[in-house]
Write an enzyme that holds these catalytic residues in place. Structure first.
Site, short mmCIF file in Angstrom:
data_model
loop_
_atom_site.label_atom_id
_atom_site.label_comp_id
_atom_site.label_asym_id
_atom_site.label_seq_id
_atom_site.Cartn_x
_atom_site.Cartn_y
_atom_site.Cartn_z
CB THR A 151 -0.92 0.00 1.22
OG1 THR A 151 -1.75 -1.15 1.18
CG2 THR A 151 -1.79 1.25 1.26
N GLY A 190 2.22 -3.17 8.42
CA GLY A 190 2.45 -3.53 9.81
C GLY A 190 3.86 -4.07 10.00
CD GLU A 435 -4.24 -8.01 3.48
OE1 GLU A 435 -4.18 -8.37 2.29
OE2 GLU A 435 -3.26 -7.64 4.13
#
Length: 673
Positions: A151, A190, A435
């Site tokens: 992303t 993350g 996601e």
């Protein structure tokens, strides 16, 4: 020997209001536990792991609600490393049932979920045998920590729009990675903000002046000596979020960062030393790790949040008494009110529908994995992608709404962090975005459905999940009395008819616009609301049909089948009422039939109510896992809420605001009182 989860109350007092609910259940709770676990052996393994985890002080979640963001992150890292040491000590396999059970117990409150669940998975799926042999052992032993950098600030779900580049330089035999615009900075991964030493970076591959689309590259981003950012790397934490305080979501900017040629994951495509690009499989292959991750998070991360919320809210609803149903009697349990049943019991049925759907989806996913690995066959991948995308959207939306219903059903106490419900909500709503943003996911499913409609018109065979599009449908609902709506074939046929109509109507509009001369992208955008709705209807039908098939497969367990049957009925009928317009639209159902559905659904609430606590007990969540002051097994909500509140650090600190601002004002009042 781990204690039986259902006997955890034997050696302590239990609130009589909840204890009475557990007397003489209509089924053996342990059998339902086994069904949800996938068998008695899985139950034994899970409980054994739970006992080990809950007996270890490092994993104690007491007072977690009072920790700062930095403290939560540090505790999560400590737990992750300690869990790894525990795995080695006990001989647990990296992909074995014990570690799966451990993550279930810890409920995501452990660091490195992206490292373990996505970084390693991507290397395993897209890497060559040599790359797997080099990188995966290092990652599994935490000698390196990895993230998955896909992303960007300007692009998320639209992968073809990613702007990060990886250009091959024949003179140095390196790939040179750049994030050329502010919008191309990697954002949100993350484990990136403070932990990761490496990243799988998704970038547009350029060789010999040509772009070959998105590919995955392993990039070292921090020093293994002092953890400092490497030359050309700008990295950090993105700051406060709604939830996931223990996760270090980060940003990553790359400026002329060189990596060796062998760091491109090359199982299905490679770049030779002279810069030639060789593709060994379908373009879809580069997306498989995302698809597999999406399947995993449905069962492992999204659905459990709703089931926990149901356990907490329903337990609280049998110990909370409010007002009198019958004059002269004591105040009633709030779960005895039909309005409370209408809020909570359909959510309980929904958790079972999604649990069984997630299980079936995992089975299908494993089938696809085997075909790709052993035969290089990606024939089923588009169907898996469409199913996982649509179901992820449906399930995350429903679970987000359901957790909030549970929170509000607990009144003011549901607003307290100590109830456990607010943290469940802030975590589950994130799943509507991560996601794959849900509307985009619905439209990706819709694109697959439109292709299937074309195949129907050409007389070509359809994938199994959409085979109903070529089958005849019933034009009118056959139900004549209330009991007919308790016949699964009646409501399965209703959902089938709804899905068929919405899909075909969207297809007709799309085709009509194209035939009128409208460009494809304009036609698609002008039909997108209907397309998204059609995708939801398709997925809803798949879930209901799967629920019924699961229930029918329990014929050798009649008591359990009866429980699953009433939950299946409740889920299906609630869905009809929630989407009544779709079923009434073309006269498939009449208003009178919808009245019968309403009556039938309300009757079911009363039936499920009788065994609601026993059904929620079958999730077998230890108190440590729920971490809720109002949802404990023993039902002593008020006592525990007061005890936990007293532990707040603010109750033990000097009130500086009083000293600075209030004390002078109060002292002026002494002479006047």
């Amino acid at each position: 020997m781990a204690p039986d989860g259902l006997d955890r109350a034997r050696h302590r007092a239990v609130n009589p209001d909840i204890d009475s609910e557990r007397q003489a259940p209509a089924f053996k709770v342990e059998k339902l536990v086994n069904l949800l676990d996938g068998g008695a052996q899985h139950t034994r393994t899970r409980r054994s792991v739970e006992h080990i985890i809950n007996s270890d002080d490092v994993f104690n979640q007491e007072n977690v609600y009072f920790l700062t963001q930095t403290e939560r992150y540090e505790v999560a890292v400590k737990r992750a490393v300690h869990l790894w040491l525990k795995m080695k000590e006990l001989g647990w396999a990296d992909d074995g049932p014990e570690i799966k059970a451990a993550f279930r117990v810890l409920g995501g409150n452990v660091a490195f979920s992206v490292h373990n669940g996505v970084f390693i998975l991507t290397i395993t799926e897209l890497g060559t045998d040599a790359q797997i042999a080099k990188w995966v052992p290092l990652a599994q032993d935490y000698h390196i920590i990895g993230t998955y950098a896909q992303t960007e600030l300007g692009h998320g779900t639209y992968l073809r729009g990613l702007e990060t580049t990886a250009s091959f330089d024949t003179s140095s035999q390196d790939f040179i990675l750049n994030t050329p615009e502010p919008s191309s900075i990697k954002w949100w991964p993350g484990d990136l903000g403070r932990s990761a030493s490496h990243a799988v970076v998704l970038a547009q591959l350029y060789t010999q002046g040509m772009c070959h689309g998105m590919h995955a590259f392993i990039v070292q981003i921090r020093s293994l000596v002092d953890h400092s950012a490497l030359p050309g790397v700008t990295i950090g934490d993105i700051g406060p979020k709604m939830a996931f305080e223990h996760v270090d979501n980060g940003y990553l900017m790359l400026q002329n960062v060189h990596i060796p040629r062998e760091n491109m994951l090359s199982r299905y495509s490679e770049v030779t030393s002279d810069g030639s690009y060789i593709k060994q499989g379908s373009d879809r292959i580069n997306y498989i790790s995302m698809v597999f991750t999406r399947v995993r998070i449905i069962a492992g991360e999204i659905m459990p949040l709703l089931s926990k919320a149901c356990v907490i809210a329903i337990r609280y609803s049998v110990v909370r008494r409010q007002s009198k149903l019958k004059p002269g009697e004591m105040e009633a349990k709030i779960l005895d009110y039909q309005t409370q049943q209408q809020k909570l019991l359909p959510q309980l049925a929904t958790t079972f529908a999604f649990h069984f759907m997630a299980s079936s989806l995992e089975t299908f996913c494993n089938q696809v994995k085997v075909q790709i690995k052993t035969e290089g066959d990606v024939l089923l991948l588009p169907e898996l992608h469409a199913l996982s995308a649509g179901l992820k959207a449906l399930i995350s939306e429903a679970c987000s709404a359901g957790v909030e219903v549970c929170r509000r059903a607990c009144g003011g106490h549901g607003y307290s962090m100590l109830s456990g419900l607010p943290s469940l909500y802030t975590r589950v709503v994130a799943s509507c975005t991560y996601e794959g943003e849900n509307t985009v996911m619905q439209l990706q499913t819709a694109r697959f459905l439109m292709k299937c409609l074309t195949r129907v018109d050409c007389g070509q065979p359809l994938p199994q999940s959409v085979s109903y599009l070529s089958e005849p449908i019933t034009l009118r609902c056959s139900a004549k009395e209330k009991s007919d709506f308790l016949k699964p074939f009646v409501y399965v046929e209703s959902y089938k008819q709804r899905a068929c109509r919405l899909i075909k109507d969207a297809g007709i509009k799309l085709q009509s616009l194209r035939q009128s001369g409208v460009e494809q992208y304009v036609a698609w955008n002008s039909t997108s609301v209907q397309l998204a709705k059609a995708a939801v209807a398709h997925c809803h039908y798949v879930v209901v049909k799967n629920f019924v098939e699961t229930m029918e497969g329990l014929k050798f367990e009649p008591e359990i089948q009866q429980v699953i049957k009433m939950l299946c009925d409740l889920y299906a009928l609630t869905g009809i009422l929630d989407n009544a317009g779709d079923f009434l639209y073309d006269g498939f159902m009449t208003g009178k039939q919808l009245d019968l559905v309403t009556t039938c659904q309300l009757d079911l609430l009363a039936v499920v109510r009788k065994n609601a606590i026993s059904i929620t007990d079958a999730f077998d969540y230890p108190d440590e896992q729920l971490n809720s002051a109002i949802g404990n097994y023993d039902g002593y909500a008020y006592q525990r809420l007061f005890q936990w509140a007293q532990k707040a650090p603010t109750n033990a600190k000097v009130n500086l605001a009083y000293e600075k601002y209030l004390k002078p004002r109060f002292q002026l009042a002494q002479s006047k009182l």
